[in-house]
Each structure stands twice: as structure tokens, then as C-alpha cells.
Enzyme design. Structure first.
Site, PDB file in Angstrom:
ATOM      1  N   THR A 283      70.686  86.858  36.703  1.00 50.37           N
ATOM      2  CA  THR A 283      69.962  87.071  37.804  1.00 50.37           C
ATOM      3  C   THR A 283      69.690  88.383  38.047  1.00 50.37           C
ATOM      4  O   THR A 283      69.283  88.627  39.138  1.00 50.37           O
ATOM      5  CB  THR A 283      70.731  86.366  39.040  1.00 50.37           C
ATOM      6  OG1 THR A 283      72.073  87.343  39.085  1.00 50.37           O
ATOM      7  CG2 THR A 283      71.278  84.986  38.910  1.00 50.37           C
TER       8      THR A 283
ATOM      9  N   GLU B 104      58.353  87.331  32.066  1.00 53.28           N
ATOM     10  CA  GLU B 104      58.287  86.819  33.227  1.00 53.28           C
ATOM     11  C   GLU B 104      57.008  86.565  33.879  1.00 53.28           C
ATOM     12  O   GLU B 104      56.499  87.609  33.990  1.00 53.28           O
ATOM     13  CB  GLU B 104      59.461  87.643  34.150  1.00 53.28           C
ATOM     14  CG  GLU B 104      59.698  86.779  35.386  1.00 53.28           C
ATOM     15  CD  GLU B 104      60.944  87.488  36.152  1.00 53.28           C
ATOM     16  OE1 GLU B 104      61.901  87.747  35.477  1.00 53.28           O
ATOM     17  OE2 GLU B 104      60.753  87.723  37.377  1.00 53.28           O
TER      18      GLU B 104
ATOM     19  N   ARG C 186      67.854  91.170  35.649  1.00 53.32           N
ATOM     20  CA  ARG C 186      66.586  91.564  34.928  1.00 53.32           C
ATOM     21  C   ARG C 186      66.406  90.805  33.648  1.00 53.32           C
ATOM     22  O   ARG C 186      67.297  90.936  32.741  1.00 53.32           O
ATOM     23  CB  ARG C 186      66.314  92.900  34.947  1.00 53.32           C
ATOM     24  CG  ARG C 186      66.042  93.703  36.226  1.00 53.32           C
ATOM     25  CD  ARG C 186      64.488  93.309  37.054  1.00 53.32           C
ATOM     26  NE  ARG C 186      64.205  94.156  38.054  1.00 53.32           N
ATOM     27  CZ  ARG C 186      64.257  93.575  39.377  1.00 53.32           C
ATOM     28  NH1 ARG C 186      65.029  92.393  39.516  1.00 53.32           N
ATOM     29  NH2 ARG C 186      64.148  94.164  40.452  1.00 53.32           N
TER      30      ARG C 186
ATOM     31  N   GLY D 286      78.852  96.463  41.199  1.00 57.10           N
ATOM     32  CA  GLY D 286      78.263  97.222  42.239  1.00 57.10           C
ATOM     33  C   GLY D 286      78.274  95.972  43.197  1.00 57.10           C
ATOM     34  O   GLY D 286      79.060  95.252  43.329  1.00 57.10           O
ATOM     35  N   ARG D 287      77.310  96.423  44.209  1.00 62.59           N
ATOM     36  CA  ARG D 287      77.424  95.541  45.479  1.00 62.59           C
ATOM     37  C   ARG D 287      77.123  94.007  45.194  1.00 62.59           C
ATOM     38  O   ARG D 287      78.143  93.145  45.660  1.00 62.59           O
ATOM     39  CB  ARG D 287      76.267  95.810  46.287  1.00 62.59           C
ATOM     40  CG  ARG D 287      76.265  97.044  47.154  1.00 62.59           C
ATOM     41  CD  ARG D 287      74.978  97.316  48.115  1.00 62.59           C
ATOM     42  NE  ARG D 287      74.721  98.796  48.521  1.00 62.59           N
ATOM     43  CZ  ARG D 287      74.220  99.467  47.920  1.00 62.59           C
ATOM     44  NH1 ARG D 287      73.659  99.018  46.688  1.00 62.59           N
ATOM     45  NH2 ARG D 287      73.967 100.788  48.255  1.00 62.59           N
ATOM     46  N   ILE D 288      76.336  93.621  44.320  1.00 67.12           N
ATOM     47  CA  ILE D 288      76.178  92.222  43.938  1.00 67.12           C
ATOM     48  C   ILE D 288      77.210  91.538  43.046  1.00 67.12           C
ATOM     49  O   ILE D 288      77.712  90.543  43.375  1.00 67.12           O
ATOM     50  CB  ILE D 288      74.762  92.069  43.505  1.00 67.12           C
ATOM     51  CG1 ILE D 288      73.643  92.346  44.556  1.00 67.12           C
ATOM     52  CG2 ILE D 288      74.586  90.224  43.198  1.00 67.12           C
ATOM     53  CD1 ILE D 288      72.345  92.283  44.056  1.00 67.12           C
TER      54      ILE D 288
ATOM     55  N   HIS E 184      62.806  83.441  39.643  1.00 68.89           N
ATOM     56  CA  HIS E 184      63.255  85.001  40.453  1.00 68.89           C
ATOM     57  C   HIS E 184      63.577  84.927  41.784  1.00 68.89           C
ATOM     58  O   HIS E 184      62.583  85.301  42.716  1.00 68.89           O
ATOM     59  CB  HIS E 184      62.262  86.141  39.978  1.00 68.89           C
ATOM     60  CG  HIS E 184      62.545  87.486  40.127  1.00 68.89           C
ATOM     61  ND1 HIS E 184      62.359  88.362  39.308  1.00 68.89           N
ATOM     62  CD2 HIS E 184      63.500  88.041  41.126  1.00 68.89           C
ATOM     63  CE1 HIS E 184      62.959  89.513  39.647  1.00 68.89           C
ATOM     64  NE2 HIS E 184      63.717  89.494  40.647  1.00 68.89           N
TER      65      HIS E 184
ATOM     66  N   ALA F 231      66.793  84.959  43.419  1.00 70.56           N
ATOM     67  CA  ALA F 231      68.160  85.167  43.935  1.00 70.56           C
ATOM     68  C   ALA F 231      68.159  85.555  45.397  1.00 70.56           C
ATOM     69  O   ALA F 231      68.905  85.326  46.215  1.00 70.56           O
ATOM     70  CB  ALA F 231      68.603  86.074  43.094  1.00 70.56           C
TER      71      ALA F 231
END
Ligand code: DGY
Length: 331
Positions: free
Chosen positions: A240, A271, A242, A162-164, A290, A292
Site C-alpha cells: 500500500t 499505475e 508505492r 514510521g507512522r503508518i 490506490h 489506502a
């Protein structure tokens, strides 16, 4: 969805936020900011949400049916500060005609910068080398110590394009990596990267595997014992996305037994990872909290977009980034 009339709406902001964005909320509503060191427990959240028209939510909040019902019938919008919204029960929200919104796009480049940094961190053993110096173990230049793997010319496997994921691919291509990927839907532009048929093929061919898929029922536990065994022994896993996408026990065993070489983790399950967890003691693991999307620029834009989503909804309009628009009765 109609605009709110009568008394000023109440907006619950579940963590401390940029003051100018809280001020924007306060122009038309009463913002209750939970300005505490720790996130609210589910019980505290339910008490604080009572009567709220909107919730400015964070990944540390469990926004389930109980939280929505505690807020009561006023609740019109849950706006997540982030692109991932797996902490929100979207079905429960849609059943109650509550808008759910998020902040896609504005954190893409920051998250991709960080994802690529984690690839380099793993490949070049940065965190381990830093600990080596701090411990006082660095006595002289050593030709054969702390050798990493070449980033240039190696194969990066991206799970979720996707985007990332695609923004990470851009960086990797610029660094001379070969990029392969798996993804659910056909990307508009895959930058000439190779889409492989199966996750197994990607795991077997990659020197670095980086995760950029959302956490869903399908991706929960996606990387477990079998998948880790398919990876090359010199390969690294970067997460990076979940924590629960990776089975933590399986990863711990794979790193301990040399089935894979390294893990760089911005997210973990649980987490935060307890400090007495075996992963924390391992040299071949980098753990960060967490972060990023944690640049000033990205976090400011995320805050602004979250407020945009809330203000639009309470004005009776479709918010810029609604994830359940097709399930809301806008009449
Ligand atoms: C995101 O945007 O999803 C980040 O992980 C923060 O929740």
C-alpha cells in the site's frame, strides 16, 4: 521567503478538490482548478502552471524542473495532497527556493486501517471468494475450499516502521499477530515489536510482508526476484506504499510459480496496471486503485492541510509541513 504583494497570486490545483478548500484559496488568490476527468499530461501541466505562485499537486503529476521552470519565477510552493511526494523533484525545487510540503499524520489511521484490511483480504482470500460467488461457482458449503491462513498467531513483517507502519503494527498486535520489522531509523516506541537485523531475515520469517516505506532511490525495486524467493511459499505480500518498490515482473513470476501465495496491491508499477496484464488475470492477487487514504475524513483533512501549506507560504510563513525547510532561504 517574503509574502506575495501586488496582484493576487495564482494557485494551480491540478485535480478537482473539495470546494470549501478551493474557496479558502480563492479568498486570497485565484485558484485555477483543472477540473477534467484525467490528470494533466506533463505538457498540459506546464501550460496550466505558467505564472503560478503555488501548485496544489497530486501523485499523478510529475513536478520536475521543467514544470517548475514553466511556472516561472513566481512559483513559491508545491504542496502535495498526500504524505508521499516522490512525484516532486525536491532537489530541483530547493535549488529554485521553492517550498515543498505534504500532509503527514492526517491519513495515518485511514491508511493503517486499509493496510490491515489488505492483510486480511490476502490471508482470507476475500476478493477471490467474491469472484467465486459472482461467477456462480458457489453451489454449496465446501469444507475444503477457499481455505485461507490464520491471521491470529501468524507473523507480520513490516518494512518501514514510521507512522503508518507502526499504526498497522498496533492493529496486528490487537489481532494476536507476532510483529517483526525493519526500518531506517530507531522508532520512538516500537510497541514491543521485534526489530530484525536484515530485510532477508524479515522475508524468511514472515507469513505476511507489508510495505510502508517511502519510494526513494534506495527502495526502488527493493522487492525483486531474490527477495521474493526468500519468502515462504504460503506467505502474502501487501503493498500500500508505492508500486515501484516491488518489481512487477518478479512478483508476477513469483505468484505464477507458487514462490509466494498471494499479493494484495493498492499500488502497482505501472499505475494503473493495464487490464491485460497477467497480474489482473491471477486469482491469487487482489488489486485496488490506490485507495489506502480514501476515506471522506482523511481526504478532507489532506485537502485542508494542503491549503494550509499553500496559504502559509504565500503569506511568507513556514508552512506546517515543509519537507525542505532547511534548504530554503527564508530571508
Ligand atoms: C499518499 O498520501 O502518499 C497517498 O499515497 C496519496 O498520494
Amino acid at each position: 521567503m517574503t509574502s506575495i504583494t501586488g496582484s493576487r497570486p495564482k494557485i494551480l490545483v491540478t485535480r478537482r478538490q473539495f470546494q470549501d478548500q478551493v474557496d479558502r484559496l480563492n479568498e486570497v488568490s485565484d485558484a485555477l482548478v483543472l477540473d477534467r476527468p484525467a490528470p494533466a499530461t506533463p505538457n498540459e501541466l506546464q501550460v496550466a502552471a505558467t505564472g503560478a505562485h503555488g501548485i496544489f499537486a497530486h501523485i499523478t503529476d510529475t513536478i520536475d524542473a521543467a514544470a517548475m521552470d514553466a511556472a516561472g519565477p513566481n512559483l513559491k510552493v508545491i504542496a502535495e495532497f498526500g504524505v508521499g511526494y516522490d512525484n516532486i523533484d525536491v532537489d530541483a525545487a530547493s535549488e529554485r527556493n521553492i517550498v515543498v510540503a505534504n500532509t503527514p499524520g492526517v491519513l495515518t489511521e485511514a491508511a493503517a486501517d486499509f493496510g490491515f484490511t489488505m492483510i486480511q483480504t490476502a490471508g482470507r482470500r476475500i476478493a477471490e471468494s467474491d469472484r467465486f460467488v459472482r461467477r456462480g461457482d458457489w453451489k454449496w458449503f465446501e469444507p475444503l475450499d477457499l481455505l485461507g491462513v490464520d491471521i491470529y498467531g501468524s507473523t507480520l513483517g513490516i518494512v518501514g516502521f514510521g507512522r503508518i507502519g507502526s499504526a498497522v503494527a498496533r492493529r496486528a498486535l490487537g489481532s494476536g499477530m507476532n510483529v517483526i520489522y525493519v526500518t531506517r531509523s530507531q522508532p520512538e516506541d516500537d510497541l514491543g515489536c521485534e526489530r530484525v537485523g536484515t530485510l532477508n531475515e524479515l522475508l524468511e520469517r514472515s507469513d505476511f510482508v507489508t510495505l510502508h516505506c517511502p519510494l526513494t532511490q534506495e527502495t526502488n525495486g527493493l522487492i525483486g526476484t531474490e527477495e521474493l524467493k526468500r519468502m515462504k511459499p504460503e506467505a502474502s505480500l501487501i503493498n500500500t506504499a508505492r508500486g515501484p518498490i516491488v518489481n512487477t515482473d518478479a512478483l508476477t513470476a513469483a505468484l505464477r510459480d507458487g514462490e509466494i501465495a498471494y499479493a494484495a496491491l493498492d499500488v502497482t508499477d505501472p499505475e494503473p496496471i493495464p487490464t491485460d496484464h497477467p497480474l489482473v488475470k491471477m486469482e491469487n492477487v487482489t488489486l485496488v486503485p490506490h485507495i489506502a487514504s480514501a476515506t471522506i475524513g482523511a481526504r478532507r483533512k489532506m485537502s485542508e492541510m494542503t491549503v494550509d501549506n499553500i496559504l502559509a507560504t504565500i503569506a511568507g510563513k513556514l508552512p506546517p509541513n515543509c519537507v525542505n525547510a532547511d534548504r530554503i532561504n527564508w530571508g
